[in-house]
Scaffold this motif. Structure first.
Motif, PDB file in Angstrom:
ATOM      1  N   ALA A   1       0.746  -0.945   0.007  1.00 15.90           N
ATOM      2  CA  ALA A   1       0.176  -0.106  -0.360  1.00 15.90           C
ATOM      3  C   ALA A   1       0.806   1.326   0.081  1.00 15.90           C
ATOM      4  CB  ALA A   1      -1.174   0.485   1.154  1.00 15.90           C
ATOM      5  N   GLY A   2       1.987   1.015   0.867  1.00 15.16           N
ATOM      6  CA  GLY A   2       3.127   2.513   0.546  1.00 15.16           C
ATOM      7  C   GLY A   2       3.839   2.458  -0.996  1.00 15.16           C
ATOM      8  N   PRO A   3       5.374   2.830  -0.307  1.00 15.01           N
ATOM      9  CA  PRO A   3       6.108   3.419  -1.028  1.00 15.01           C
ATOM     10  C   PRO A   3       6.720   1.914  -1.070  1.00 15.01           C
ATOM     11  CG  PRO A   3       6.159   4.712   0.295  1.00 15.01           C
ATOM     12  CD  PRO A   3       4.979   4.743   1.213  1.00 15.01           C
ATOM     13  N   VAL A   4       7.471   2.010  -1.962  1.00 14.69           N
ATOM     14  CA  VAL A   4       8.636   0.724  -2.452  1.00 14.69           C
ATOM     15  C   VAL A   4       9.634   0.661  -2.798  1.00 14.69           C
ATOM     16  CG1 VAL A   4       8.233  -1.446  -3.445  1.00 14.69           C
ATOM     17  CG2 VAL A   4       6.138  -0.994  -2.897  1.00 14.69           C
ATOM     18  N   THR A   5      10.765   0.103  -2.363  1.00  9.59           N
ATOM     19  CA  THR A   5      12.528   0.737  -2.113  1.00  9.59           C
ATOM     20  C   THR A   5      12.290  -0.908  -2.871  1.00  9.59           C
ATOM     21  OG1 THR A   5      13.005   2.348  -1.127  1.00  9.59           O
ATOM     22  CG2 THR A   5      14.329   0.901  -1.818  1.00  9.59           C
ATOM     23  N   VAL A   6      12.814  -1.394  -4.022  1.00 13.19           N
ATOM     24  CA  VAL A   6      13.589  -2.275  -4.243  1.00 13.19           C
ATOM     25  C   VAL A   6      14.946  -1.676  -4.004  1.00 13.19           C
ATOM     26  CG1 VAL A   6      13.775  -4.370  -6.916  1.00 13.19           C
ATOM     27  CG2 VAL A   6      11.177  -2.712  -6.032  1.00 13.19           C
ATOM     28  N   CYS A   7      15.437  -4.015  -3.623  1.00 12.40           N
ATOM     29  CA  CYS A   7      16.664  -3.814  -3.850  1.00 12.40           C
ATOM     30  C   CYS A   7      17.203  -5.108  -4.084  1.00 12.40           C
ATOM     31  CB  CYS A   7      17.372  -3.772  -1.992  1.00 12.40           C
ATOM     32  SG  CYS A   7      18.797  -4.100  -1.849  1.00 12.40           S
ATOM     33  N   LEU A   8      18.179  -4.409  -5.415  1.00 16.06           N
ATOM     34  CA  LEU A   8      18.534  -5.151  -6.631  1.00 16.06           C
ATOM     35  C   LEU A   8      19.718  -5.788  -5.919  1.00 16.06           C
ATOM     36  CD1 LEU A   8      17.462  -4.044 -10.022  1.00 16.06           C
ATOM     37  CD2 LEU A   8      15.946  -5.335  -8.505  1.00 16.06           C
ATOM     38  N   TYR A   9      20.946  -7.277  -6.264  1.00 13.72           N
ATOM     39  CA  TYR A   9      21.784  -7.750  -6.366  1.00 13.72           C
ATOM     40  C   TYR A   9      22.795  -7.323  -7.262  1.00 13.72           C
ATOM     41  CZ  TYR A   9      25.884 -10.522  -5.994  1.00 13.72           C
ATOM     42  OH  TYR A   9      26.693 -11.675  -4.857  1.00 13.72           O
ATOM     43  N   TRP A  10      23.652  -6.481  -7.124  1.00 14.73           N
ATOM     44  CA  TRP A  10      24.563  -5.412  -7.817  1.00 14.73           C
ATOM     45  C   TRP A  10      24.716  -6.433  -9.787  1.00 14.73           C
ATOM     46  CZ3 TRP A  10      28.958  -7.335 -11.074  1.00 14.73           C
ATOM     47  CH2 TRP A  10      29.419  -8.940 -10.892  1.00 14.73           C
ATOM     48  N   GLN A  11      24.397  -7.699 -10.059  1.00 13.90           N
ATOM     49  CA  GLN A  11      24.326  -7.638 -11.210  1.00 13.90           C
ATOM     50  C   GLN A  11      22.960  -7.312 -12.070  1.00 13.90           C
ATOM     51  OE1 GLN A  11      26.739 -12.380 -11.239  1.00 13.90           O
ATOM     52  NE2 GLN A  11      24.843 -12.172 -10.761  1.00 13.90           N
ATOM     53  N   GLU A  12      21.877  -7.500 -10.794  1.00 13.46           N
ATOM     54  CA  GLU A  12      20.473  -7.093 -11.340  1.00 13.46           C
ATOM     55  C   GLU A  12      20.787  -5.647 -11.365  1.00 13.46           C
ATOM     56  OE1 GLU A  12      19.895 -11.524 -11.205  1.00 13.46           O
ATOM     57  OE2 GLU A  12      20.417  -9.641  -9.239  1.00 13.46           O
ATOM     58  N   TYR A  13      21.409  -5.276 -10.831  1.00 14.64           N
ATOM     59  CA  TYR A  13      21.251  -3.360 -10.801  1.00 14.64           C
ATOM     60  C   TYR A  13      22.149  -2.988 -11.621  1.00 14.64           C
ATOM     61  CZ  TYR A  13      21.617   1.298  -8.739  1.00 14.64           C
ATOM     62  OH  TYR A  13      21.734   2.827  -8.147  1.00 14.64           O
ATOM     63  N   ARG A  14      22.738  -3.568 -12.239  1.00 20.14           N
ATOM     64  CA  ARG A  14      23.570  -3.411 -13.247  1.00 20.14           C
ATOM     65  C   ARG A  14      23.025  -3.439 -14.599  1.00 20.14           C
ATOM     66  NH1 ARG A  14      30.287  -4.831 -12.753  1.00 20.14           N
ATOM     67  NH2 ARG A  14      30.406  -3.669 -10.861  1.00 20.14           N
ATOM     68  N   SER A  15      22.146  -4.229 -14.418  1.00 12.95           N
ATOM     69  CA  SER A  15      21.338  -4.621 -15.779  1.00 12.95           C
ATOM     70  C   SER A  15      20.169  -3.348 -16.144  1.00 12.95           C
ATOM     71  CB  SER A  15      20.771  -5.641 -16.029  1.00 12.95           C
ATOM     72  OG  SER A  15      19.735  -5.590 -16.620  1.00 12.95           O
ATOM     73  N   THR A  16      20.390  -2.442 -16.771  1.00 11.88           N
ATOM     74  CA  THR A  16      19.877  -1.626 -17.470  1.00 11.88           C
ATOM     75  C   THR A  16      17.981  -2.100 -17.281  1.00 11.88           C
ATOM     76  OG1 THR A  16      21.214  -0.117 -18.443  1.00 11.88           O
ATOM     77  CG2 THR A  16      18.369   0.070 -18.718  1.00 11.88           C
ATOM     78  N   ARG A  17      17.823  -3.603 -18.408  1.00 12.01           N
ATOM     79  CA  ARG A  17      16.616  -4.113 -18.481  1.00 12.01           C
ATOM     80  C   ARG A  17      16.678  -3.992 -17.806  1.00 12.01           C
ATOM     81  NH1 ARG A  17      14.930  -9.107 -18.551  1.00 12.01           N
ATOM     82  NH2 ARG A  17      16.788  -9.287 -18.123  1.00 12.01           N
ATOM     83  N   VAL A  18      16.330  -4.717 -15.981  1.00 10.62           N
ATOM     84  CA  VAL A  18      16.306  -5.171 -15.033  1.00 10.62           C
ATOM     85  C   VAL A  18      15.661  -4.559 -14.492  1.00 10.62           C
ATOM     86  CG1 VAL A  18      16.482  -6.501 -12.758  1.00 10.62           C
ATOM     87  CG2 VAL A  18      17.384  -7.303 -14.996  1.00 10.62           C
ATOM     88  N   ARG A  19      16.416  -3.534 -14.252  1.00  2.47           N
ATOM     89  CA  ARG A  19      16.194  -2.115 -13.311  1.00  2.47           C
ATOM     90  C   ARG A  19      15.472  -1.578 -13.573  1.00  2.47           C
ATOM     91  NH1 ARG A  19      20.738   0.040 -13.783  1.00  2.47           N
ATOM     92  NH2 ARG A  19      20.572   1.583 -14.583  1.00  2.47           N
ATOM     93  N   ARG A  20      14.837  -1.019 -15.065  1.00  2.00           N
ATOM     94  CA  ARG A  20      13.659  -0.857 -15.831  1.00  2.00           C
ATOM     95  C   ARG A  20      12.385  -1.352 -15.276  1.00  2.00           C
ATOM     96  NH1 ARG A  20      16.040   1.549 -20.997  1.00  2.00           N
ATOM     97  NH2 ARG A  20      17.636   3.122 -20.614  1.00  2.00           N
ATOM     98  N   HIS A  21      12.951  -2.209 -14.874  1.00  2.00           N
ATOM     99  CA  HIS A  21      11.135  -2.897 -14.904  1.00  2.00           C
ATOM    100  C   HIS A  21      10.376  -1.434 -13.162  1.00  2.00           C
ATOM    101  CE1 HIS A  21      10.421  -6.054 -17.208  1.00  2.00           C
ATOM    102  NE2 HIS A  21      11.991  -5.928 -17.209  1.00  2.00           N
ATOM    103  N   TYR A  22      11.618  -2.018 -12.518  1.00  6.70           N
ATOM    104  CA  TYR A  22      11.179  -1.547 -10.996  1.00  6.70           C
ATOM    105  C   TYR A  22      10.962  -0.296 -11.188  1.00  6.70           C
ATOM    106  CZ  TYR A  22      12.174  -6.263  -9.740  1.00  6.70           C
ATOM    107  OH  TYR A  22      12.251  -8.013  -9.969  1.00  6.70           O
TER     108      TYR A  22
END
Length: 276
Positions: free
Chosen positions: A126-147
Motif C-alpha cells: 500500500a505504501g512506497p516501495v524500495t526495491v533492492c537489487l543484487y549488483w548483477q541485476e542492478y547493473r542490468s538496465t533492462r532489469v532495473r527499468r522494470h522497477y
C-alpha cells in the motif's frame, strides 16, 4: 582461510566487535557461515578441508550440520546480529516496504518475469516501495527499468566482495540503514535479507513468483521444503511475533559470544594495549 569469510564485511564487523583493527580483514581459522540456508550453513559449491572448524549462526544450523556428518562445529551467531547489538535502533521514522527480488550470483543467473513480479508487488504493497537489487541485476538496465518504471525507488547495497578483493566493510551498515527506513521487508523467496529485516524491526512477507536460477537443483529439499518447514513466514501478511522468534533462532541472536570467546575461537589476538 576461505575468502567467503570476508563476504559482506563479516570479518571486519566481527573484528570491530572484538576490539581489533578493522583496516585489514583478519584471517578466521575456520569457515564462517556467510548466508542463511537450509543445510549445514556452508555454500554447497565450496570445497572444505576436513577437520577445519565451521562457525555457524545458530543451534538449528549446527544440528543440521551434524546430520550431514560435520562434527567440528561452533555456534557463534550471525554477524548481522552482532551489528544490531553494536548499533541499537534509534527509533527513526519508518515508511513503506523494502523488497528484495530473488537474485543470481557470480556463478548463476536468475531467470523470471520481473514485470509479473512488479504487478504482484503493486497488488499487495500500500505504501512506497524500495526495491533492492543484487549488483548483477542492478547493473542490468533492462532489469532495473522494470522497477523504476513502476515508480519504485531502486537501490543496491553494494558488492559482497570475492577472492580477497573488492571487499566492502560497510555493506551490512548500508543494509541496516535501509531496513530501518521501512515498515516492511519482503521477498519472493525466504532468504537472509528477510531474516535480517525481521531482526531489524520490519514486518516480513514472502510472496510472488519465486523465479529460478540457471541449472538450479533442489538441494536439501529446495523450495518445497522451505515453504513447508517455514510456512509461518510465507504470505503477504504473517504473524510478527512468530516471525521474530524464528529470526532469532535462525540467526542465533540469542547465542552471541563475548569478545574474548570469539577471539579465542577465531585465533585472533588480544586488542592492542591488553595483556595476551
Amino acid at each position: 582461510m576461505h575468502h567467503a569469510n570476508h563476504y559482506y564485511g563479516h570479518s571486519h564487523l566481527l573484528a570491530r566487535y572484538c576490539g581489533l583493527d578493522q583496516a585489514e580483514p583478519l584471517r578466521i581459522r575456520g569457515y564462517l557461515q556467510h548466508g542463511w540456508n537450509i543445510g549445514d550453513g556452508m555454500a554447497p559449491d565450496h570445497d572444505f578441508v576436513p577437520g577445519v572448524p565451521l562457525f555457524l549462526w545458530s543451534e538449528r544450523t549446527r544440528r543440521r550440520a551434524w546430520s550431514f556428518g560435520r562434527r567440528q562445529t561452533y555456534v557463534v551467531g550471525a554477524p548481522w546480529a552482532y551489528l544490531l547489538a553494536m548499533q541499537p535502533d534509534g527509533g527513526q521514522p519508518r515508511e513503506g516496504t523494502i523488497w528484495y527480488p530473488f537474485h543470481g550470483w557470480e556463478g548463476q543467473r536468475v531467470t523470471g518475469d520481473h514485470g509479473r513480479l512488479v504487478d504482484e508487488i503493486r497488488a499487495v504493497e500500500a505504501g512506497p516501495v524500495t526495491v533492492c537489487l543484487y549488483w548483477q541485476e542492478y547493473r542490468s538496465t533492462r532489469v532495473r527499468r522494470h522497477y523504476e518504471r513502476a515508480g519504485f525507488r531502486v537501490v543496491c547495497h553494494g558488492y559482497r566482495g570475492g577472492r580477497w578483493g573488492d571487499l566492502d566493510p560497510r555493506f551490512l551498515h548500508r543494509q541496516l540503514a535501509e531496513l530501518r527506513r521501512h515498515h516492511r521487508v519482503a521477498s519472493n523467496r525466504l532468504c537472509s535479507a528477510v531474516f535480517y529485516g525481521i531482526l531489524a524491526g520490519c514486518a516480513p512477507a514472502v510472496y510472488g513468483d519465486p523465479m529460478q536460477l540457471s541449472g538450479e537443483q533442489p538441494i536439501w529439499g529446495g523450495q518445497p521444503r522451505i515453504r513447508a518447514q517455514w510456512a509461518p513466514l510465507h504470505g503477504p501478511q504473517v504473524d510478527p511475533v512468530a516471525a521474530y522468534e524464528l529470526a532469532v533462532a535462525e540467526l542465533g541472536a540469542d547465542r552471541l559470544l563475548p569478545p574474548a570467546e570469539l577471539r579465542q575461537l577465531f585465533r585472533w589476538p588480544e586488542p592492542a594495549g591488553r595483556p595476551a
